[in-house]
Design a protein around this motif. Structure first.
Motif, short mmCIF file in Angstrom:
data_model
loop_
_atom_site.label_atom_id
_atom_site.label_comp_id
_atom_site.label_asym_id
_atom_site.label_seq_id
_atom_site.Cartn_x
_atom_site.Cartn_y
_atom_site.Cartn_z
N VAL A 65 0.84 -1.20 0.00
CA VAL A 65 0.00 0.00 0.00
C VAL A 65 0.87 1.25 0.00
CG1 VAL A 65 -1.58 1.36 1.42
CG2 VAL A 65 -2.04 -1.06 1.04
N GLY A 66 1.93 1.25 0.82
CA GLY A 66 2.85 2.37 0.81
C GLY A 66 3.59 2.50 -0.50
N GLN A 67 4.01 1.36 -1.06
CA GLN A 67 4.69 1.38 -2.35
C GLN A 67 3.80 1.96 -3.43
OE1 GLN A 67 7.72 1.39 -4.34
NE2 GLN A 67 8.16 -0.39 -3.06
N MET A 68 2.51 1.68 -3.35
CA MET A 68 1.57 2.16 -4.36
C MET A 68 1.53 3.69 -4.41
SD MET A 68 -2.53 1.50 -4.61
CE MET A 68 -3.49 2.38 -5.83
N LEU A 69 1.67 4.34 -3.25
CA LEU A 69 1.67 5.80 -3.22
C LEU A 69 2.79 6.35 -4.10
CD1 LEU A 69 1.17 6.47 0.61
CD2 LEU A 69 -0.58 6.42 -1.17
N VAL A 70 3.95 5.70 -4.06
CA VAL A 70 5.09 6.15 -4.84
C VAL A 70 4.94 5.78 -6.31
CG1 VAL A 70 7.59 5.96 -5.12
CG2 VAL A 70 6.60 6.04 -2.83
N VAL A 71 4.44 4.58 -6.57
CA VAL A 71 4.27 4.13 -7.95
C VAL A 71 3.26 5.00 -8.69
CG1 VAL A 71 3.49 2.21 -9.40
CG2 VAL A 71 4.96 1.76 -7.44
N LEU A 72 2.24 5.47 -8.00
CA LEU A 72 1.23 6.30 -8.65
C LEU A 72 1.81 7.60 -9.20
CD1 LEU A 72 -1.93 5.99 -6.36
CD2 LEU A 72 -1.67 5.19 -8.71
#
Length: 324
Positions: A65-72
């Motif tokens: 979920v945290g990684q998704m913030l950056v990938v977005l």
């Protein structure tokens, strides 16, 4: 099967027509894997294995979920695995929980802030910046805890092994993680800004969001801080589960987190993705890992399969330019 750039599968996986991404196909795959494991093994379809599966998947869910913030936003955070290990090492140093838990969260926020500064102010590529931070944090972690050991505060252990009103704590961790992530992505202006920044980056217009008055640098830095804080939370969960500090416990979590995000339909070039897709991606990896353990598949083969899966999913995603 036709796997050229014009094939229906490529067009499906690379479709940017909806910012939520295409996650229904991975959801169907997760259901198929679960059904196959229920028939292939006697241990899979049991309540004990279900609870174990949730506990095993929870650190990855929090990290992804945290990684998704950056990938977005079109970035990547390769330091999350080291942050997880660092968190367990700090928690195992001893000391009162009301001091050591806030301290490790603050340190994780600093790590994310430095990542964000390197990317936004020093213009270092996200992969290089976070890979460098990975080694820095890993080195500090191994100084603090060369080998696994130590003890974590009792409250940390209870937060994983305990229950509230008969509800197991891993389920509560999952609910809180998803509620916080849902609020960030869909209940605040910040979430809209993340999609806008990533959409501009994916289209080759890095200044598009800034031209519309969106504080891109600040939001990018907050994304990296958020990624580190989620990784720290995953480290707290793992510390409570293993009841010690371990400098290697976060190894390869960055690979698993990126794979889960990509499988769930989030475009690594930014701007397209969904929380439900990330949950589905985590479920697929957790089911594969649990199933291969039940089938006595060696961990080395499991790692190779995850690497092949990540390469395959990324190859299916359309990109306008070389990069993520």
């Amino acid at each position: 099967m036709n796997l050229t750039g014009n094939s229906p599968l490529f067009r499906y996986m690379g479709n940017r027509g909806h910012r939520q991404g295409l996650w229904l196909l991975p959801a169907a795959l997760a259901l198929a894997i679960a059904c196959w494991l229920a028939f292939a093994t006697d241990q899979f379809a049991t309540s004990e294995n279900a609870l174990n599966l949730v506990a095993q998947a929870m650190p990855l869910l929090i990290t992804a979920v945290g990684q998704m913030l950056v990938v977005l936003i079109g970035g990547l955070d390769l330091s999350v695995g080291s942050v997880i290990s660092f968190t367990t090492a700090v928690l195992a140093l001893g000391g009162p929980a009301y001091v050591i838990v806030p301290s490790v969260l603050l340190l994780a926020a600093v790590i994310g802030f430095v990542n964000g500064v390197c990317v936004t102010r020093l213009h270092v590529h996200p992969i290089i910046a976070t890979l460098s931070m990975q080694y820095i944090v890993l080195g500090i972690t191994r100084v603090l805890r060369p080998v696994s050991g130590g003890t974590v505060p009792d409250i940390v252990r209870w937060s994983v092994e305990g229950h509230v009103f008969g509800i197991q704590m891993p389920l509560i961790w999952g609910a809180i993680t998803l509620l916080v992530a849902w609020k960030l992505l869909y209940g605040t202006r910040y979430g809209v800004h993340l999609f806008a920044i990533g959409g501009g980056s994916a289209a080759g217009m890095d200044d598009a969001a800034r031209n519309f008055g969106i504080p891109a640098r600040r939001n990018i830095m907050l994304a990296y801080v958020g990624s580190s804080l989620f990784a720290c939370a995953a480290g707290i969960f793992l510390a409570g589960r293993i009841v010690s500090g371990d400098p290697n416990v976060g190894l390869l979590f960055e690979l698993d987190a990126v794979t889960a995000v990509a499988i769930g339909g989030t475009q690594l070039s930014g701007g397209v993705g969904s929380l439900q897709g990330t949950v589905v991606g985590v479920a697929i990896l957790a089911l594969l890992s649990n199933g291969m353990n039940l089938l006595n598949v060696t961990p080395f083969v499991q790692t190779a399969i995850k690497g092949c899966l990540l390469m395959f999913v990324v190859a299916l995603q359309s990109r306008r330019r070389i990069g993520l």
